[in-house]
Write a protein that holds these residues in place. Structure first.
Motif, PDB file in Angstrom:
ATOM      1  N   VAL A  43       0.851  -1.204   0.000  1.00 48.69           N
ATOM      2  CA  VAL A  43       0.000   0.000   0.000  1.00 48.69           C
ATOM      3  C   VAL A  43       0.881   1.247   0.000  1.00 48.69           C
ATOM      4  CG1 VAL A  43      -1.626   1.376   1.351  1.00 48.69           C
ATOM      5  CG2 VAL A  43      -1.993  -1.088   1.111  1.00 48.69           C
ATOM      6  N   GLU A  44       1.869   1.267   0.892  1.00 46.47           N
ATOM      7  CA  GLU A  44       2.757   2.427   1.000  1.00 46.47           C
ATOM      8  C   GLU A  44       3.603   2.597  -0.257  1.00 46.47           C
ATOM      9  OE1 GLU A  44       4.784   1.631   4.637  1.00 46.47           O
ATOM     10  OE2 GLU A  44       3.012   2.070   5.869  1.00 46.47           O
ATOM     11  N   ALA A  45       3.959   1.491  -0.907  1.00 42.52           N
ATOM     12  CA  ALA A  45       4.748   1.567  -2.132  1.00 42.52           C
ATOM     13  C   ALA A  45       3.975   2.245  -3.260  1.00 42.52           C
ATOM     14  CB  ALA A  45       5.178   0.163  -2.567  1.00 42.52           C
ATOM     15  N   GLN A  46       2.647   2.217  -3.173  1.00 38.87           N
ATOM     16  CA  GLN A  46       1.802   2.864  -4.178  1.00 38.87           C
ATOM     17  C   GLN A  46       1.340   4.253  -3.707  1.00 38.87           C
ATOM     18  OE1 GLN A  46       1.422   1.690  -7.151  1.00 38.87           O
ATOM     19  NE2 GLN A  46       2.291  -0.352  -6.812  1.00 38.87           N
ATOM     20  N   ASP A  47       2.044   4.820  -2.712  1.00 35.02           N
ATOM     21  CA  ASP A  47       1.695   6.138  -2.145  1.00 35.02           C
ATOM     22  C   ASP A  47       0.326   6.112  -1.483  1.00 35.02           C
ATOM     23  OD1 ASP A  47       4.083   7.244  -3.064  1.00 35.02           O
ATOM     24  OD2 ASP A  47       3.200   7.781  -4.996  1.00 35.02           O
ATOM     25  N   GLY A  48      -0.070   4.931  -1.014  1.00 40.77           N
ATOM     26  CA  GLY A  48      -1.357   4.810  -0.344  1.00 40.77           C
ATOM     27  C   GLY A  48      -1.233   4.950   1.164  1.00 40.77           C
ATOM     28  N   VAL A  49      -2.376   4.886   1.827  1.00 39.35           N
ATOM     29  CA  VAL A  49      -2.446   5.045   3.278  1.00 39.35           C
ATOM     30  C   VAL A  49      -3.236   3.879   3.865  1.00 39.35           C
ATOM     31  CG1 VAL A  49      -3.204   6.524   5.174  1.00 39.35           C
ATOM     32  CG2 VAL A  49      -2.439   7.547   3.029  1.00 39.35           C
ATOM     33  N   VAL A  50      -2.665   3.211   4.843  1.00 38.79           N
ATOM     34  CA  VAL A  50      -3.358   2.122   5.533  1.00 38.79           C
ATOM     35  C   VAL A  50      -4.261   2.706   6.614  1.00 38.79           C
ATOM     36  CG1 VAL A  50      -3.087   0.071   6.971  1.00 38.79           C
ATOM     37  CG2 VAL A  50      -1.494   0.494   5.078  1.00 38.79           C
ATOM     38  N   GLY A  51      -5.508   2.286   6.621  1.00 43.42           N
ATOM     39  CA  GLY A  51      -6.452   2.751   7.630  1.00 43.42           C
ATOM     40  C   GLY A  51      -6.717   1.675   8.661  1.00 43.42           C
ATOM     41  N   ASP A  52      -8.001   1.385   8.893  1.00 47.53           N
ATOM     42  CA  ASP A  52      -8.376   0.377   9.882  1.00 47.53           C
ATOM     43  C   ASP A  52      -7.968  -1.020   9.429  1.00 47.53           C
ATOM     44  OD1 ASP A  52      -9.517   2.358  11.413  1.00 47.53           O
ATOM     45  OD2 ASP A  52     -11.522   2.056  10.577  1.00 47.53           O
ATOM     46  N   VAL A  53      -7.728  -1.877  10.396  1.00 50.46           N
ATOM     47  CA  VAL A  53      -7.452  -3.287  10.139  1.00 50.46           C
ATOM     48  C   VAL A  53      -8.418  -4.117  10.975  1.00 50.46           C
ATOM     49  CG1 VAL A  53      -5.756  -5.142  10.251  1.00 50.46           C
ATOM     50  CG2 VAL A  53      -5.003  -2.822   9.682  1.00 50.46           C
ATOM     51  N   GLU A  54      -9.189  -4.961  10.319  1.00 51.07           N
ATOM     52  CA  GLU A  54     -10.147  -5.827  11.012  1.00 51.07           C
ATOM     53  C   GLU A  54      -9.505  -7.191  11.247  1.00 51.07           C
ATOM     54  OE1 GLU A  54     -13.839  -6.144   8.919  1.00 51.07           O
ATOM     55  OE2 GLU A  54     -13.895  -3.997   8.431  1.00 51.07           O
ATOM     56  N   TYR A  55      -9.609  -7.659  12.486  1.00 52.51           N
ATOM     57  CA  TYR A  55      -9.020  -8.950  12.850  1.00 52.51           C
ATOM     58  C   TYR A  55     -10.128  -9.961  13.110  1.00 52.51           C
ATOM     59  CZ  TYR A  55      -4.841  -6.115  13.538  1.00 52.51           C
ATOM     60  OH  TYR A  55      -3.791  -5.251  13.346  1.00 52.51           O
ATOM     61  N   ALA A  56     -10.158 -11.013  12.314  1.00 51.30           N
ATOM     62  CA  ALA A  56     -11.131 -12.105  12.492  1.00 51.30           C
ATOM     63  C   ALA A  56     -10.404 -13.399  12.149  1.00 51.30           C
ATOM     64  CB  ALA A  56     -12.352 -11.879  11.595  1.00 51.30           C
ATOM     65  N   ALA A  57     -11.072 -14.308  11.429  1.00 52.65           N
ATOM     66  CA  ALA A  57     -10.393 -15.536  11.006  1.00 52.65           C
ATOM     67  C   ALA A  57      -9.201 -15.186  10.118  1.00 52.65           C
ATOM     68  CB  ALA A  57     -11.371 -16.432  10.257  1.00 52.65           C
ATOM     69  N   GLU A  58      -9.374 -14.110   9.341  1.00 50.73           N
ATOM     70  CA  GLU A  58      -8.258 -13.535   8.612  1.00 50.73           C
ATOM     71  C   GLU A  58      -8.295 -12.022   8.823  1.00 50.73           C
ATOM     72  OE1 GLU A  58      -8.639 -14.424   4.490  1.00 50.73           O
ATOM     73  OE2 GLU A  58     -10.509 -13.344   4.233  1.00 50.73           O
ATOM     74  N   VAL A  59      -7.328 -11.336   8.295  1.00 49.51           N
ATOM     75  CA  VAL A  59      -7.233  -9.891   8.469  1.00 49.51           C
ATOM     76  C   VAL A  59      -7.827  -9.199   7.251  1.00 49.51           C
ATOM     77  CG1 VAL A  59      -5.654  -7.972   8.868  1.00 49.51           C
ATOM     78  CG2 VAL A  59      -5.089 -10.226   9.736  1.00 49.51           C
ATOM     79  N   THR A  60      -8.553  -8.095   7.475  1.00 50.35           N
ATOM     80  CA  THR A  60      -9.009  -7.258   6.367  1.00 50.35           C
ATOM     81  C   THR A  60      -8.408  -5.866   6.540  1.00 50.35           C
ATOM     82  OG1 THR A  60     -11.102  -8.462   6.145  1.00 50.35           O
ATOM     83  CG2 THR A  60     -10.981  -6.270   5.149  1.00 50.35           C
ATOM     84  N   VAL A  61      -7.590  -5.488   5.573  1.00 53.60           N
ATOM     85  CA  VAL A  61      -6.929  -4.189   5.609  1.00 53.60           C
ATOM     86  C   VAL A  61      -7.756  -3.176   4.815  1.00 53.60           C
ATOM     87  CG1 VAL A  61      -4.840  -2.903   4.991  1.00 53.60           C
ATOM     88  CG2 VAL A  61      -4.671  -5.294   5.761  1.00 53.60           C
ATOM     89  N   HIS A  62      -8.071  -2.052   5.452  1.00 57.16           N
ATOM     90  CA  HIS A  62      -8.723  -0.946   4.754  1.00 57.16           C
ATOM     91  C   HIS A  62      -7.625   0.039   4.343  1.00 57.16           C
ATOM     92  CE1 HIS A  62     -13.003  -1.710   6.141  1.00 57.16           C
ATOM     93  NE2 HIS A  62     -12.294  -2.577   6.851  1.00 57.16           N
ATOM     94  N   ALA A  63      -7.610   0.410   3.076  1.00 57.43           N
ATOM     95  CA  ALA A  63      -6.553   1.308   2.597  1.00 57.43           C
ATOM     96  C   ALA A  63      -7.110   2.303   1.596  1.00 57.43           C
ATOM     97  CB  ALA A  63      -5.434   0.496   1.941  1.00 57.43           C
ATOM     98  N   LEU A  64      -6.416   3.428   1.485  1.00 57.46           N
ATOM     99  CA  LEU A  64      -6.728   4.434   0.476  1.00 57.46           C
ATOM    100  C   LEU A  64      -5.573   4.477  -0.516  1.00 57.46           C
ATOM    101  CD1 LEU A  64      -8.033   7.374   2.706  1.00 57.46           C
ATOM    102  CD2 LEU A  64      -9.398   5.728   1.411  1.00 57.46           C
ATOM    103  N   LEU A  65      -5.900   4.394  -1.803  1.00 55.35           N
ATOM    104  CA  LEU A  65      -4.894   4.446  -2.855  1.00 55.35           C
ATOM    105  C   LEU A  65      -5.185   5.625  -3.778  1.00 55.35           C
ATOM    106  CD1 LEU A  65      -4.768   0.675  -3.863  1.00 55.35           C
ATOM    107  CD2 LEU A  65      -3.017   1.915  -2.591  1.00 55.35           C
ATOM    108  N   PRO A  66      -4.150   6.292  -4.278  1.00 58.52           N
ATOM    109  CA  PRO A  66      -4.380   7.356  -5.255  1.00 58.52           C
ATOM    110  C   PRO A  66      -5.037   6.794  -6.506  1.00 58.52           C
ATOM    111  CG  PRO A  66      -2.127   7.439  -4.407  1.00 58.52           C
ATOM    112  CD  PRO A  66      -2.724   6.141  -3.949  1.00 58.52           C
TER     113      PRO A  66
END
Length: 212
Positions: free
Chosen positions: A152-175
């Motif tokens: 995400v950061e390599a694409q100039d994006g921003v990592v937001g919330d991360v949901e933790y359950a059976a697996e992880v869900t990453v919320h991100a903003l990308l240009p």
């Protein structure tokens, strides 16, 4: 892609130079009316100060205004404005209040003091970039969380919330324009095991330090 820079938040900074006290304030604003409201508020709050110098820049219409408020011409308002021009920050209002300390600073000293006060207040406020962002969700195994953050950061994006359950869900903003590259990169790294989900778009400011 349209993008511009604004102050992240309102902020205050103080500087003492040869017993003169300089109090710098910066605010994000959207109009001349809002900027002038802050200027009047500071004049009332610091009614006993020798000077309340100010400047503002408004993106709409390319408006730029400043005042030396009794200081020698060119020693306060314009140097303050120059700070925001150099940083390419707009939709900003700045007021620097001076309590005279009894020692004359001279034209050069005044320029340096007002410039530094505006810069210190902007540094305290932080700078955000306003642009259109694409919101994506990335479900992934826990073991891949850090790699997703890096991509995400390599694409100039921003990592937001991360949901933790059976697996992880990453919320991100990308240009805009970076989603396809991001998707291709994850596909390549995981042999098609990860598929980002586009959740929508946002036009908003994000602190610059978060993605530099």
């Amino acid at each position: 892609m349209t993008e511009y820079f604004i102050p992240t938040a309102a902020a205050e900074a103080e500087l003492v130079e040869k017993r003169s006290r300089f109090i710098g304030h910066v605010w994000p604003v959207d109009s001349e009316e809002e900027a002038r409201g802050w200027i009047e508020a500071m004049k009332k709050k610091y009614y006993d100060a020798r000077h309340n110098c100010w400047c503002y820049r408004i993106k709409e219409g390319g408006v730029e205004r400043y005042s030396d408020d009794g200081e020698p011409q060119g020693t306060a308002g314009q140097p303050m404005l120059n700070v925001f021009q150099r940083e390419e920050v707009t939709n900003v209002c700045c007021v620097v209040t001076r309590y005279f300390g009894g020692v004359l600073l001279g034209a050069g000293g005044l320029v340096r003091a007002y410039t530094q006060s505006a810069k210190d207040a902007l540094d305290a406020a932080g700078i955000s970039v306003v642009r259109r962002w694409v919101e994506v969700l990335v479900p992934c195994p826990y073991s891949f969380l850090e790699r997703v953050r890096q991509e995400v950061e390599a694409q100039d994006g921003v990592v937001g919330d991360v949901e933790y359950a059976a697996e992880v869900t990453v919320h991100a903003l990308l240009p805009e324009g970076k989603v396809d590259d991001f998707t291709s990169r994850l596909t390549e790294l995981t042999a098609g095991g990860l598929a980002p989900i586009v959740a929508g778009e946002q036009f908003r400011g994000v602190p610059r330090k978060n993605y530099e």
